[in-house]
Design a protein around this motif. Sequence first.
Motif, PDB file in Angstrom:
ATOM      1  N   ALA A 105       0.856  -1.182   0.000  1.00 22.51           N
ATOM      2  CA  ALA A 105       0.000   0.000   0.000  1.00 22.51           C
ATOM      3  C   ALA A 105       0.901   1.245   0.000  1.00 22.51           C
ATOM      4  O   ALA A 105       2.094   1.141   0.249  1.00 22.51           O
ATOM      5  N   PRO A 106       0.335   2.415  -0.298  1.00 26.82           N
ATOM      6  CA  PRO A 106       1.146   3.640  -0.238  1.00 26.82           C
ATOM      7  C   PRO A 106       1.805   3.782   1.143  1.00 26.82           C
ATOM      8  O   PRO A 106       1.226   3.365   2.149  1.00 26.82           O
ATOM      9  N   ALA A 107       3.022   4.356   1.184  1.00 22.92           N
ATOM     10  CA  ALA A 107       3.822   4.416   2.418  1.00 22.92           C
ATOM     11  C   ALA A 107       2.993   4.892   3.616  1.00 22.92           C
ATOM     12  O   ALA A 107       2.294   5.910   3.540  1.00 22.92           O
ATOM     13  N   GLY A 108       3.073   4.149   4.677  1.00 22.31           N
ATOM     14  CA  GLY A 108       2.429   4.531   5.934  1.00 22.31           C
ATOM     15  C   GLY A 108       0.940   4.248   6.013  1.00 22.31           C
ATOM     16  O   GLY A 108       0.298   4.571   7.018  1.00 22.31           O
ATOM     17  N   SER A 109       0.358   3.629   4.971  1.00 21.56           N
ATOM     18  CA  SER A 109      -1.106   3.521   4.940  1.00 21.56           C
ATOM     19  C   SER A 109      -1.640   2.102   5.186  1.00 21.56           C
ATOM     20  O   SER A 109      -2.855   1.896   5.186  1.00 21.56           O
ATOM     21  N   ALA A 110      -0.749   1.098   5.407  1.00 21.26           N
ATOM     22  CA  ALA A 110      -1.240  -0.287   5.484  1.00 21.26           C
ATOM     23  C   ALA A 110      -2.284  -0.478   6.595  1.00 21.26           C
ATOM     24  O   ALA A 110      -3.297  -1.149   6.385  1.00 21.26           O
ATOM     25  N   GLY A 111      -2.029   0.127   7.760  1.00 24.25           N
ATOM     26  CA  GLY A 111      -2.978  -0.015   8.878  1.00 24.25           C
ATOM     27  C   GLY A 111      -4.341   0.543   8.513  1.00 24.25           C
ATOM     28  O   GLY A 111      -5.376  -0.076   8.775  1.00 24.25           O
ATOM     29  N   ALA A 112      -4.338   1.728   7.886  1.00 26.61           N
ATOM     30  CA  ALA A 112      -5.603   2.363   7.517  1.00 26.61           C
ATOM     31  C   ALA A 112      -6.308   1.552   6.419  1.00 26.61           C
ATOM     32  O   ALA A 112      -7.531   1.371   6.461  1.00 26.61           O
ATOM     33  N   VAL A 113      -5.554   1.065   5.450  1.00 28.10           N
ATOM     34  CA  VAL A 113      -6.159   0.260   4.373  1.00 28.10           C
ATOM     35  C   VAL A 113      -6.785  -0.995   4.964  1.00 28.10           C
ATOM     36  O   VAL A 113      -7.920  -1.373   4.630  1.00 28.10           O
ATOM     37  N   HIS A 114      -6.079  -1.650   5.878  1.00 29.35           N
ATOM     38  CA  HIS A 114      -6.593  -2.859   6.528  1.00 29.35           C
ATOM     39  C   HIS A 114      -7.896  -2.556   7.267  1.00 29.35           C
ATOM     40  O   HIS A 114      -8.887  -3.286   7.149  1.00 29.35           O
ATOM     41  N   ARG A 115      -7.906  -1.464   8.011  1.00 26.97           N
ATOM     42  CA  ARG A 115      -9.091  -1.106   8.804  1.00 26.97           C
ATOM     43  C   ARG A 115     -10.272  -0.758   7.879  1.00 26.97           C
ATOM     44  O   ARG A 115     -11.394  -1.208   8.090  1.00 26.97           O
ATOM     45  N   ARG A 116      -9.990  -0.001   6.809  1.00 17.21           N
ATOM     46  CA  ARG A 116     -11.083   0.367   5.886  1.00 17.21           C
ATOM     47  C   ARG A 116     -11.630  -0.864   5.166  1.00 17.21           C
ATOM     48  O   ARG A 116     -12.821  -0.935   4.879  1.00 17.21           O
ATOM     49  N   LEU A 117     -10.764  -1.822   4.860  1.00 11.98           N
ATOM     50  CA  LEU A 117     -11.258  -3.069   4.246  1.00 11.98           C
ATOM     51  C   LEU A 117     -12.171  -3.798   5.229  1.00 11.98           C
ATOM     52  O   LEU A 117     -13.236  -4.300   4.849  1.00 11.98           O
ATOM     53  N   CYS A 118     -11.773  -3.860   6.494  1.00 15.28           N
ATOM     54  CA  CYS A 118     -12.616  -4.500   7.526  1.00 15.28           C
ATOM     55  C   CYS A 118     -13.969  -3.804   7.610  1.00 15.28           C
ATOM     56  O   CYS A 118     -15.008  -4.459   7.671  1.00 15.28           O
TER      57      CYS A 118
END
Length: 364
Positions: A308-321
């Motif tokens: 994912a774009p730098a620094g965004s993996a946590g947010a991407v994971h949460r938004r997918l959930c």
Amino acid sequence: MTVTDLEARMAALIRGEIRKLAAYHVPDSAGLIKLDAMENPYRWPPAMVTDWQARLADVSLNRYPDPRAEALKASIRRVMDIDDGLEILLGNGSDEVIQLLALTVATPGATIMAPEPGFAMFRMIATFVGLNFVGVPLDDDFGLDAGAFVAAIAEYRPALIFLAMPNNPTGNLFDEAAVRRVVEAAPGLVVIDEAYSAFTDANHLGLIGQYDHVLVMRTLSKVGLAGLRLGMLIGRGEWLGQIDKLRLPYNIGTLTQASATFALENFDVLREQTRQIRAERERVAAALAQLPALTVWPSEANFLLFGAPAGSAGAVHRRLCERGVLVKNLDGSHPTLADCLRVTVSTAEENNAFLAALAAALAD
Ligand SMILES: *Cc1c(COP(=O)(O)O)cnc(C)c1O
């Protein structure tokens, strides 16, 4: 006994590295599309379920299981085309096989070695049984760095080396020449973990005949029987005879033996499912590559690693959930996996739901 007394007693009895461990965490997936654990999404056709249930009705649960699971091993031999000169040892998932291997070489100070990032159970089981673990970094493309690995072998003299091919969580195979360099430098056992063999044309059974210290490990989990728990080790009878002494006599229950034998007799159904998953893998990989700001790595397994774009993996994971899709967030698990997530390839419908949720998550 006061709390401090209890703590002191536990500290005296339980090794420090065990007290420090976090229990293996399985996230709650209730209500979510579950794409975090490399499960096969398909069920069996109704007629096959009926036949299976009829088979189970004949099982005698009052008797102990066949301790050597001969019928099941014969089915494995046939379906996986295993040479008559080789032996098979069964475990409660390959996790138990890894544990048996570790126990077998557990002399004080012995070392287990594997590339990293890799399958987390290699390190965990080494710790459980009191062995050292050395993780050797993969190169920048997640390839096996034969030079670094051979140097680490010279330094630590590992009793046991695990090479997962395809590797989890990176999805790639390792270069054959690099693998041979590692095998030839190894002073102990080398176990090729083929958990994802159903999703690649590569197969390393041939190495067993060429090197007498190579064993191959497989599992029925990723091909559609994760709930059954059946893993296996394939190799020379000399090694397997020693490892078998540490196996608890009835580790594979009667229901598992009957169900796995049945599934292998109907393996064409599972083979067709894996064929569809492989086709979907190429489609999903191409779709991910189209999404701006994403990196996707080539995969020979039933999952895809993407950045994912730098620094965004946590947010991407949460938004997918939040959009009903559970994937695995690998950010923080290893330095080279910063910003990375892993998604299991599923049915076309679930894959489309994932791709739509991801596009929306990236647009947020
Ligand atoms: C999933 C996996 C296994 C473990 O499978 P079991 O379910 O315990 O049989 C082993 N090795 C790798 C690399 C895996 O990804």
